[in-house]
Design a protein around this motif. Structure first.
Motif, short mmCIF file in Angstrom:
data_model
loop_
_atom_site.label_atom_id
_atom_site.label_comp_id
_atom_site.label_asym_id
_atom_site.label_seq_id
_atom_site.Cartn_x
_atom_site.Cartn_y
_atom_site.Cartn_z
N ARG A 1 0.87 -1.46 0.17
CA ARG A 1 -0.27 0.11 0.23
C ARG A 1 1.33 0.93 0.14
NH1 ARG A 1 -1.79 3.82 2.85
NH2 ARG A 1 -0.09 3.21 5.26
N ARG A 2 1.90 1.53 1.03
CA ARG A 2 3.00 2.48 0.94
C ARG A 2 3.53 2.02 -0.76
NH1 ARG A 2 5.69 5.24 5.69
NH2 ARG A 2 3.87 3.37 7.17
N ALA A 3 4.18 1.40 -1.06
CA ALA A 3 4.79 1.67 -2.59
C ALA A 3 3.92 1.97 -3.49
CB ALA A 3 5.50 0.32 -2.62
N GLY A 4 2.01 2.13 -3.26
CA GLY A 4 1.77 1.56 -4.42
C GLY A 4 1.81 1.32 -5.38
N VAL A 5 1.81 -0.20 -4.46
CA VAL A 5 1.87 -1.37 -5.84
C VAL A 5 0.68 -2.78 -5.40
CG1 VAL A 5 4.09 -0.85 -6.59
CG2 VAL A 5 3.76 -2.60 -4.70
N GLY A 6 0.84 -3.28 -6.33
CA GLY A 6 -0.60 -4.43 -5.58
C GLY A 6 0.30 -5.39 -4.95
N ASN A 7 -0.15 -6.93 -4.23
CA ASN A 7 1.09 -7.20 -3.23
C ASN A 7 1.53 -8.71 -4.18
OD1 ASN A 7 -0.35 -6.40 -1.05
ND2 ASN A 7 -1.29 -8.34 -0.07
N ALA A 8 1.20 -8.64 -5.43
CA ALA A 8 1.43 -9.46 -6.02
C ALA A 8 2.65 -9.03 -6.86
CB ALA A 8 0.85 -9.94 -7.48
N THR A 9 2.69 -7.57 -6.88
CA THR A 9 4.02 -7.02 -7.48
C THR A 9 5.55 -7.05 -6.79
OG1 THR A 9 3.16 -5.48 -8.81
CG2 THR A 9 5.06 -4.87 -7.90
N ILE A 10 5.19 -7.47 -5.34
CA ILE A 10 6.18 -7.23 -4.95
C ILE A 10 7.14 -8.91 -4.42
CG2 ILE A 10 6.57 -7.89 -2.01
CD1 ILE A 10 5.13 -5.01 -1.22
N TYR A 11 5.93 -9.75 -4.58
CA TYR A 11 6.30 -11.18 -4.62
C TYR A 11 6.86 -11.35 -6.27
CZ TYR A 11 4.17 -13.03 -0.06
OH TYR A 11 3.82 -13.02 0.88
N ARG A 12 6.68 -10.68 -7.68
CA ARG A 12 7.11 -10.36 -8.77
C ARG A 12 8.87 -10.20 -8.02
NH1 ARG A 12 2.72 -9.25 -11.43
NH2 ARG A 12 2.17 -6.37 -11.35
N HIS A 13 9.32 -9.78 -7.70
CA HIS A 13 10.08 -8.99 -7.62
C HIS A 13 11.44 -10.17 -5.85
CE1 HIS A 13 10.56 -5.33 -9.33
NE2 HIS A 13 8.55 -5.46 -9.99
N PHE A 14 10.53 -10.57 -5.23
CA PHE A 14 11.70 -10.96 -4.14
C PHE A 14 10.23 -11.69 -3.89
CE2 PHE A 14 10.66 -5.96 -3.99
CZ PHE A 14 13.14 -5.62 -3.80
N ALA A 15 11.39 -12.88 -3.20
CA ALA A 15 10.73 -14.58 -2.85
C ALA A 15 9.96 -15.09 -1.66
CB ALA A 15 11.65 -15.87 -2.89
N ASP A 16 10.28 -13.89 -0.85
CA ASP A 16 10.09 -12.98 0.75
C ASP A 16 10.54 -12.63 2.00
OD1 ASP A 16 12.35 -14.11 0.90
OD2 ASP A 16 11.96 -16.42 1.38
N ARG A 17 9.61 -12.42 2.89
CA ARG A 17 10.04 -11.03 3.57
C ARG A 17 11.94 -11.09 3.71
NH1 ARG A 17 6.72 -8.65 7.50
NH2 ARG A 17 4.80 -10.00 7.03
N ARG A 18 12.45 -12.14 3.92
CA ARG A 18 14.21 -12.21 4.11
C ARG A 18 14.52 -11.60 3.24
NH1 ARG A 18 17.50 -17.20 4.31
NH2 ARG A 18 19.25 -16.39 5.52
N GLU A 19 14.47 -11.83 2.21
CA GLU A 19 15.39 -11.52 0.72
C GLU A 19 14.69 -9.74 0.84
OE1 GLU A 19 15.57 -11.95 -3.79
OE2 GLU A 19 13.83 -12.93 -3.33
N LEU A 20 13.43 -9.75 0.78
CA LEU A 20 12.70 -7.84 0.99
C LEU A 20 13.83 -7.47 1.89
CD1 LEU A 20 11.62 -5.41 0.27
CD2 LEU A 20 9.16 -6.12 1.57
N ILE A 21 13.72 -7.37 3.46
CA ILE A 21 14.36 -7.61 4.97
C ILE A 21 16.15 -6.88 4.41
CG2 ILE A 21 15.23 -7.27 6.72
CD1 ILE A 21 12.28 -8.07 7.47
N HIS A 22 16.27 -8.49 3.06
CA HIS A 22 18.32 -8.35 3.03
C HIS A 22 17.99 -7.12 1.89
CE1 HIS A 22 21.27 -9.45 0.84
NE2 HIS A 22 21.15 -9.15 -0.22
N ARG A 23 17.61 -6.53 1.27
CA ARG A 23 17.39 -5.75 -0.04
C ARG A 23 17.53 -4.09 0.57
NH1 ARG A 23 21.05 -5.73 -3.28
NH2 ARG A 23 19.65 -7.45 -4.23
N VAL A 24 16.66 -4.60 1.55
CA VAL A 24 16.46 -3.02 2.54
C VAL A 24 18.09 -2.75 3.33
CG1 VAL A 24 15.61 -1.95 4.16
CG2 VAL A 24 14.32 -3.22 2.19
N THR A 25 18.20 -3.57 4.11
CA THR A 25 19.51 -3.57 4.84
C THR A 25 20.71 -2.73 3.48
OG1 THR A 25 19.47 -6.13 5.24
CG2 THR A 25 18.85 -5.11 6.62
N VAL A 26 20.92 -3.69 2.71
CA VAL A 26 22.16 -3.64 2.35
C VAL A 26 21.48 -2.29 0.49
CG1 VAL A 26 23.07 -3.85 -0.34
CG2 VAL A 26 22.80 -5.82 0.80
N SER A 27 20.24 -1.64 0.46
CA SER A 27 20.27 0.01 1.05
C SER A 27 20.37 0.61 1.36
CB SER A 27 18.30 -0.08 -0.24
OG SER A 27 19.00 1.08 -0.19
#
Length: 223
Positions: free
Chosen positions: A47-73
């Motif tokens: 919701r905050r990104a302005g995308v659908g849930n499916a878009t998140i899963y197209r880019h990140f396999a799971d929550r762990r991968e998303l958090i990994h990307r956030v910390t690296v960023s």
């Protein structure tokens, strides 16, 4: 044994619109994770990104991968700040001040707990981002020390502990109102106390510190 989700094989280059979506997701995830912690629903990030849930899963396999990307960023952004401050500020201690306040704006204290939530700290991307950040901070502190402005009885660990602790959200945060209409917000609180801390780092030292300077090795041995 199967590879972790953060160690996938390289993916094809993203289209411009897909890359923008990915960047929006990472930026939104950083904001939401700071505000609510690692267990926030992915629906809120979408919701905050302005995308659908499916878009998140197209880019990140799971929550762990998303958090990994956030910390690296975030580490990369703070590394950029360290290098820019050293290159652009003629005064070495002012460069250190600029960096510390910029790092505080990334809310590193709120993001640090994410690193203990199953993220692979030895992942090559994590190691590269961390090493670059450490090198930048050590260069800033070294320049300030060589200029005679930074007291000699501290090390990078002292700075990182103070920075992470002062930017960590306080339980039940509240702040007394002050006289101006804006009141007192958490960002003001953080930068005010970081300024006090930085003043305490200046040479000549006003007191003798107990114990010894805290190094990165000291911090890692306690993890």
């Amino acid at each position: 044994m199967a590879a972790s989700t953060t160690e996938k094989t390289p993916q094809p280059r993203l289209r411009a619109d897909a890359l923008r979506n990915r960047e929006r997701i990472v930026a939104a995830a950083r904001e939401v994770l700071v505000e609510y912690g690692a267990d926030v629903p992915l629906d809120e990030i979408a919701r905050r990104a302005g995308v659908g849930n499916a878009t998140i899963y197209r880019h990140f396999a799971d929550r762990r991968e998303l958090i990994h990307r956030v910390t690296v960023s975030v580490m990369a952004r703070i590394g950029d700040q360290a290098e820019a401050a050293l290159a652009e500020e003629p005064d070495a201690f002012q460069a250190l001040r600029r960096f510390v306040h910029a790092a505080a704006d990334e809310r590193v204290g709120a993001l640090c707990p994410l690193l203990s939530g199953g993220i692979d700290r030895d992942h090559p991307e994590q190691v590269a981002a961390r090493d670059r950040l450490v090198a930048g901070i050590e260069a800033l502190m070294g320049a300030a020390r060589d200029s005679g402005q930074l007291r000699s009885d501290i090390a990078i660990g002292d700075l990182m502990i103070a920075l992470t602790q002062l930017t960590r959200p306080l339980p039940g945060w509240g702040c007394p109102r002050v006289e101006h209409p804006g009141g007192c917000d958490f960002d003001t609180f953080v930068h005010r106390h970081l300024q006090l801390f930085l003043d305490g780092l200046m040479n000549p030292a006003r007191s003798r510190l107990i114990g010894s300077a805290t190094t990165l090795e000291d911090l890692r041995s306690r993890q």
